[in-house]
Design a protein around this motif. Structure first.
Motif, short mmCIF file in Angstrom:
data_model
loop_
_atom_site.label_atom_id
_atom_site.label_comp_id
_atom_site.label_asym_id
_atom_site.label_seq_id
_atom_site.Cartn_x
_atom_site.Cartn_y
_atom_site.Cartn_z
N GLY A 59 0.85 -1.19 0.00
CA GLY A 59 0.00 0.00 0.00
C GLY A 59 0.89 1.24 0.00
N SER B 204 1.19 5.61 -1.16
CA SER B 204 1.01 6.40 -2.39
C SER B 204 2.04 6.05 -3.45
CB SER B 204 1.09 7.89 -2.04
OG SER B 204 2.36 8.19 -1.49
N ASP C 3 0.60 -5.96 3.48
CA ASP C 3 -0.21 -5.56 4.64
C ASP C 3 -1.56 -5.06 4.15
OD1 ASP C 3 0.69 -2.14 5.54
OD2 ASP C 3 0.52 -3.06 3.57
N ARG D 172 -5.20 -2.70 5.57
CA ARG D 172 -5.90 -1.94 6.63
C ARG D 172 -7.18 -2.70 6.96
NH1 ARG D 172 -4.66 2.80 3.36
NH2 ARG D 172 -2.42 3.09 3.37
N ASN E 89 -5.87 -1.39 0.75
CA ASN E 89 -4.76 -1.50 -0.21
C ASN E 89 -5.18 -2.29 -1.44
OD1 ASN E 89 -3.02 -0.03 1.39
ND2 ASN E 89 -2.19 -1.84 2.43
N HIS F 267 8.83 2.57 9.05
CA HIS F 267 8.00 1.35 8.99
C HIS F 267 7.92 0.82 7.58
CE1 HIS F 267 4.43 4.03 8.00
NE2 HIS F 267 4.17 3.00 7.23
N ALA G 55 5.52 -2.28 5.44
CA ALA G 55 4.24 -2.96 5.59
C ALA G 55 3.53 -2.29 6.77
CB ALA G 55 4.41 -4.47 5.76
N LYS H 96 0.03 4.69 12.18
CA LYS H 96 -0.50 5.21 10.90
C LYS H 96 -1.95 4.72 10.79
CE LYS H 96 0.00 5.29 5.86
NZ LYS H 96 0.81 4.89 4.68
N ARG I 27 -4.75 -3.18 11.60
CA ARG I 27 -4.17 -3.63 10.34
C ARG I 27 -3.76 -5.09 10.43
NH1 ARG I 27 -0.93 0.26 7.33
NH2 ARG I 27 -1.87 2.32 7.47
N LYS J 149 11.02 11.02 4.43
CA LYS J 149 11.57 9.65 4.57
C LYS J 149 13.09 9.67 4.71
CE LYS J 149 7.39 8.66 3.43
NZ LYS J 149 7.04 7.85 2.28
O1 6PG Z 1 -0.71 0.18 4.25
C1 6PG Z 1 0.17 1.06 4.21
O2 6PG Z 1 0.00 2.20 4.62
C2 6PG Z 1 1.48 0.77 3.56
O3 6PG Z 1 1.71 -0.52 3.35
C3 6PG Z 1 2.61 1.47 4.24
O4 6PG Z 1 3.64 0.60 4.67
C4 6PG Z 1 3.16 2.45 3.22
O5 6PG Z 1 3.81 1.73 2.17
C5 6PG Z 1 4.13 3.42 3.84
O6 6PG Z 1 3.46 4.08 4.90
C6 6PG Z 1 4.64 4.43 2.81
O7 6PG Z 1 3.56 5.14 2.30
P1 6PG Z 1 3.83 6.27 1.16
O8 6PG Z 1 4.38 5.52 -0.01
O9 6PG Z 1 2.47 6.85 0.92
O10 6PG Z 1 4.80 7.24 1.73
#
Ligand code: 6PG
Length: 256
Positions: free
Chosen positions: A45, A47, A76, A78, A88, A155, A157, A180, A185, A208
């Motif tokens: 998942g 962006s 992973d 939600r 996701n 983090h 997943a 988050k 999750r 990041k």
């Molecule tokens: O379910 C989720 O939220 C994702 O699996 C999580 O691990 C995500 O990959 C990271 O938080 C980075 O998110 P961005 O790519 O949006 O920065």
């Protein structure tokens, strides 16, 4: 066995990153499908991960992949209803999977919050799915390719810093009080992530940089979980310039 490869590839922007990774993904899957009957891919998942899927959908080469011979899993999920916008698997469907001829049986999504299962039962169910698709004697699929996004806290997943799930020796964990949102999750564990042959991390944004720099400089998995990621054959960090500012220069493999 040769040492697993680790690379950091820097891109000028998030858009350049997702376009490049989408092209590499198509080429990698086509190559793998020329060597083996089925390919297993674990999606992420976030962006950037979803952005890569959208870029695959936009590629004129997307159907050089034989979607009938690829199994898609998730790292992973939600704990929301099946068609919730935050899910996701729903985001992956909207970005790509709804536009290609991938059989339903090839999609191995986590159970959803409206499945009738509890969160813990859903974790057990996904662990059973992973085991039944694994090689004989193995407890989970060894994915040919596993994608990860990285959070500002490092983090991956839904494995967050300084949490017990990081040391879980099982295959799937139920997460409560996630830092988050949403708070509940489901996630693969680090051992299952690291069972993958190839791990591709897609990381963009200034927020990041610190976690990535710490991880690549040797910080502990408990401080920045991404530090604990190591594919069996390769681990490639696809990062944009903003996320790369704290990466030790000697680790950077050049720009794409
Ligand atoms: O379910 C989720 O939220 C994702 O699996 C999580 O691990 C995500 O990959 C990271 O938080 C980075 O998110 P961005 O790519 O949006 O920065």
């Amino acid at each position: 066995m040769t040492q697993p490869r680790r690379q950091v590839i820097v891109h000028d922007s998030k858009d350049a990153l997702v376009d490049s990774v989408a092209g590499r993904f198509i080429a990698e899957i086509v190559s793998l499908q020329s060597e083996q009957s089925r390919v297993s891919v674990c999606l992420t998942g976030g962006s950037v991960g979803i952005g890569v899927l959208a870029a695959v959908a936009a590629s004129p080469l997307r159907n050089t992949i034989n979607w009938g011979r690829i199994d898609l899993w998730w790292g992973d999920e939600r704990w929301v209803p099946a068609h919730h916008a935050d899910r996701n698997a729903q985001q992956a469907w909207d970005a790509l999977l709804g536009s290609v001829e991938v059989p339903e049986a090839n999609l191995h999504a986590f159970p959803a919050a409206d499945s009738g299962l509890t969160l813990d039962e859903a974790a057990v169910k996904y662990a059973e799915d992973l085991r039944s698709a694994a090689a004989p004697g193995d407890d989970a699929v060894a994915f040919d390719l596993l994608f990860l996004g990285v959070g500002p806290d490092g983090h991956v997943a839904s494995l967050f810093p300084r949490r017990g799930e990081l040391d879980d020796a099982g295959t799937v964990v139920a997460i409560r009080d996630s830092p988050k949102p949403p708070p509940e999750r489901l996630s693969l564990t680090m051992p299952v992530i690291n069972k993958a042959q190839r791990v591709w991390l897609v990381v963009a944004g200034q927020d990041k940089a610190s976690a990535l720099g710490l991880a690549l400089a040797g910080a502990s998995v408990h401080l920045v979980p991404v530090a604990g990621v190591q594919g069996q054959r390769e681990t490639i960090f696809f990062v944009d310039n903003d996320a790369a500012v704290d990466v030790p220069r000697e680790l950077i493999d050049g720009n794409d």
